[in-house]
Design an enzyme around this catalytic site. Structure first.
Site, PDB file in Angstrom:
ATOM      1  N   ASP A   1      43.716  48.562  39.709  1.00  0.00           N
ATOM      2  CA  ASP A   1      43.628  47.095  39.734  1.00  0.00           C
ATOM      3  C   ASP A   1      44.004  46.453  38.397  1.00  0.00           C
ATOM      4  O   ASP A   1      43.850  45.245  38.224  1.00  0.00           O
ATOM      5  CB  ASP A   1      42.196  46.660  40.091  1.00  0.00           C
ATOM      6  CG  ASP A   1      41.955  46.610  41.607  1.00  0.00           C
ATOM      7  OD1 ASP A   1      42.923  46.408  42.362  1.00  0.00           O
ATOM      8  OD2 ASP A   1      40.790  46.752  42.013  1.00  0.00           O
TER       9      ASP A   1
ATOM     10  N   ARG B   1      36.399  49.178  37.798  1.00  0.00           N
ATOM     11  CA  ARG B   1      37.308  48.389  36.956  1.00  0.00           C
ATOM     12  C   ARG B   1      36.827  48.296  35.500  1.00  0.00           C
ATOM     13  O   ARG B   1      37.547  47.728  34.657  1.00  0.00           O
ATOM     14  CB  ARG B   1      37.490  46.973  37.537  1.00  0.00           C
ATOM     15  CG  ARG B   1      38.140  46.943  38.911  1.00  0.00           C
ATOM     16  CD  ARG B   1      38.670  45.568  39.255  1.00  0.00           C
ATOM     17  NE  ARG B   1      39.764  45.159  38.377  1.00  0.00           N
ATOM     18  CZ  ARG B   1      40.303  43.943  38.360  1.00  0.00           C
ATOM     19  NH1 ARG B   1      39.850  43.010  39.165  1.00  0.00           N
ATOM     20  NH2 ARG B   1      41.302  43.654  37.529  1.00  0.00           N
TER      21      ARG B   1
ATOM     22  N   ARG C   1      31.120  37.505  41.586  1.00  0.00           N
ATOM     23  CA  ARG C   1      31.492  38.384  40.470  1.00  0.00           C
ATOM     24  C   ARG C   1      30.838  37.923  39.163  1.00  0.00           C
ATOM     25  O   ARG C   1      29.893  38.539  38.690  1.00  0.00           O
ATOM     26  CB  ARG C   1      33.023  38.433  40.321  1.00  0.00           C
ATOM     27  CG  ARG C   1      33.742  39.029  41.527  1.00  0.00           C
ATOM     28  CD  ARG C   1      33.455  40.506  41.690  1.00  0.00           C
ATOM     29  NE  ARG C   1      34.160  41.116  42.782  1.00  0.00           N
ATOM     30  CZ  ARG C   1      35.375  41.646  42.734  1.00  0.00           C
ATOM     31  NH1 ARG C   1      36.049  41.637  41.603  1.00  0.00           N
ATOM     32  NH2 ARG C   1      35.915  42.202  43.796  1.00  0.00           N
TER      33      ARG C   1
ATOM     34  N   HIS D   1      36.554  35.066  43.897  1.00  0.00           N
ATOM     35  CA  HIS D   1      36.808  34.594  42.534  1.00  0.00           C
ATOM     36  C   HIS D   1      37.209  33.111  42.631  1.00  0.00           C
ATOM     37  O   HIS D   1      37.860  32.711  43.616  1.00  0.00           O
ATOM     38  CB  HIS D   1      38.011  35.324  41.912  1.00  0.00           C
ATOM     39  CG  HIS D   1      37.699  36.614  41.226  1.00  0.00           C
ATOM     40  ND1 HIS D   1      38.555  37.686  41.277  1.00  0.00           N
ATOM     41  CD2 HIS D   1      36.655  37.000  40.435  1.00  0.00           C
ATOM     42  CE1 HIS D   1      38.053  38.686  40.562  1.00  0.00           C
ATOM     43  NE2 HIS D   1      36.914  38.294  40.046  1.00  0.00           N
TER      44      HIS D   1
ATOM     45  N   CYS E   1      46.266  36.087  39.778  1.00  0.00           N
ATOM     46  CA  CYS E   1      45.497  37.273  39.352  1.00  0.00           C
ATOM     47  C   CYS E   1      46.301  38.153  38.409  1.00  0.00           C
ATOM     48  O   CYS E   1      45.732  38.867  37.583  1.00  0.00           O
ATOM     49  CB  CYS E   1      45.107  38.136  40.538  1.00  0.00           C
ATOM     50  SG  CYS E   1      44.311  37.265  41.831  1.00  0.00           S
TER      51      CYS E   1
HETATM   52  C1  DA2 Z   1      42.792  36.495  42.799  1.00  0.00           C
HETATM   53  N1  DA2 Z   1      41.757  37.267  42.263  1.00  0.00           N
HETATM   54  C2  DA2 Z   1      40.702  37.377  43.107  1.00  0.00           C
HETATM   55  C3  DA2 Z   1      41.760  37.827  41.035  1.00  0.00           C
HETATM   56  N2  DA2 Z   1      41.584  37.125  40.073  1.00  0.00           N
HETATM   57  N3  DA2 Z   1      41.867  39.126  40.907  1.00  0.00           N
HETATM   58  C4  DA2 Z   1      42.157  40.080  41.896  1.00  0.00           C
HETATM   59  C5  DA2 Z   1      41.275  41.271  41.760  1.00  0.00           C
HETATM   60  C6  DA2 Z   1      41.473  42.273  42.861  1.00  0.00           C
HETATM   61  C7  DA2 Z   1      40.615  43.498  42.682  1.00  0.00           C
HETATM   62  N4  DA2 Z   1      40.873  44.436  43.736  1.00  0.00           N
HETATM   63  C8  DA2 Z   1      39.152  43.161  42.643  1.00  0.00           C
HETATM   64  O1  DA2 Z   1      38.558  43.050  43.713  1.00  0.00           O
HETATM   65  O2  DA2 Z   1      38.586  42.999  41.563  1.00  0.00           O
END
Ligand code: DA2
Length: 278
Positions: free
Chosen positions: A70, A95, A141, A170, A270
């Site tokens: 990621d 992560r 988150r 997010h 992202c």
């Molecule tokens: C648009 N978004 C939500 C972001 N800012 N980041 C994507 C993160 C994806 C990762 N698999 C996770 O779930 O953290």
């Protein structure tokens, strides 16, 4: 008469998805049983990077790391305002190691004012800068206590917003800034109201009475994960309804295909950490 939209050049940090995969599930979009191609992800990411460069922006790159699939989602690894860097602390252990790679990148590139947060903080995934305010999401988150920490470290006023739909986990899946302004009331944003609690919706209506309101159709294709330079708005190719709405407001939609990256729950924003040097 339609307002003249003026772009400003930006500096972005991005991470090529050479080790991209969907090996674990930490959001509702991820399904490890579905096929995923790192090659397709790299091709789509390259098109996104080149789009920014064509628009006149600077893109810097950080080296991807094996075992961190990621890491392409660079926006989750730092919030930079006026050259001050607030790093990240991930909620998911899968992560966690990304944060240190980005911290090191900032050190190696001459940034001296770097703070690593104590609270869970997924950076620009949950923080959006309007020019005067830092809009801050929580609910899935980023820890709400990270909002106060960001205010203290960055020295900017923070407005906390509560996210309520796990698909929009997010802030940057539910809202983005179209045009920054140094006058709070003049910044332009677009958001999907249903992603927010009733109280947060009232806050958004009060602070941004002229905001563009998105629909579930816009949100489902990650249309709210756009990147604007004040005029050009980079959007997923499916977000045509939202693009037309923004075009009617004088913005220029620029479409990119990020379908492979969406399998991990990400879109254009992202992949894009903005470095605001001040
Ligand atoms: C648009 N978004 C939500 C972001 N800012 N980041 C994507 C993160 C994806 C990762 N698999 C996770 O779930 O953290």
């Amino acid at each position: 008469m339609q307002a003249m939209r003026v772009p400003t050049t930006r500096r972005y940090l991005m991470c090529p998805p050479r080790f991209f995969a969907v090996d674990y599930v930490i959001n509702p979009w991820m399904d490890p049983t579905q096929p995923v191609s790192a090659d397709v992800a790299v091709a789509q990411w390259t098109e996104l990077r080149d789009t920014y460069r064509r628009l006149g922006h600077t893109v810097e790159e950080i080296e991807p790391q094996p075992g961190l699939p990621d890491m392409v989602f660079a926006a989750n690894s730092g919030t930079v305002v006026d050259g001050r860097v607030l790093g990240s602390r991930f909620r998911a252990p899968q992560r966690a190691a990304e944060a240190e790679h980005f911290r090191r990148w900032f050190v190696e590139h001459g940034y001296r004012d770097i703070t690593m947060p104590e609270k869970i903080n997924e950076a620009e995934g949950d923080f959006a800068w309007t020019g005067t305010l830092l809009l801050a999401g929580t609910g899935f988150r980023t820890d709400p206590a990270a909002h106060a920490e960001a205010q203290e470290v960055l020295g900017v006023p923070v407005v906390s917003l509560q996210l309520v739909d796990p698909r929009y986990y997010h802030l940057d899946t539910a809202l983005f800034v179209l045009a920054e302004a140094t006058d709070t009331t003049r910044a332009q944003i677009v958001y999907y109201p249903e992603a927010f609690s009733a109280g947060s919706r009232r806050v958004l209506e009060r602070v941004f009475p002229d905001a563009v309101l998105a629909t579930s159709e816009d949100a489902e294709c990650f249309g709210l994960n756009g990147v604007s330079d004040g005029r050009n708005v980079v959007l997923p190719v499916e977000a045509t309804r939202l693009g037309e709405l923004l075009a009617a407001r004088g913005y220029e939609p620029v479409y990119v295909d990020i379908s492979e990256l969406r399998k991990a729950g990400g879109g254009p924003k992202c992949c894009t950490l903005e470095i605001r040097k001040g």
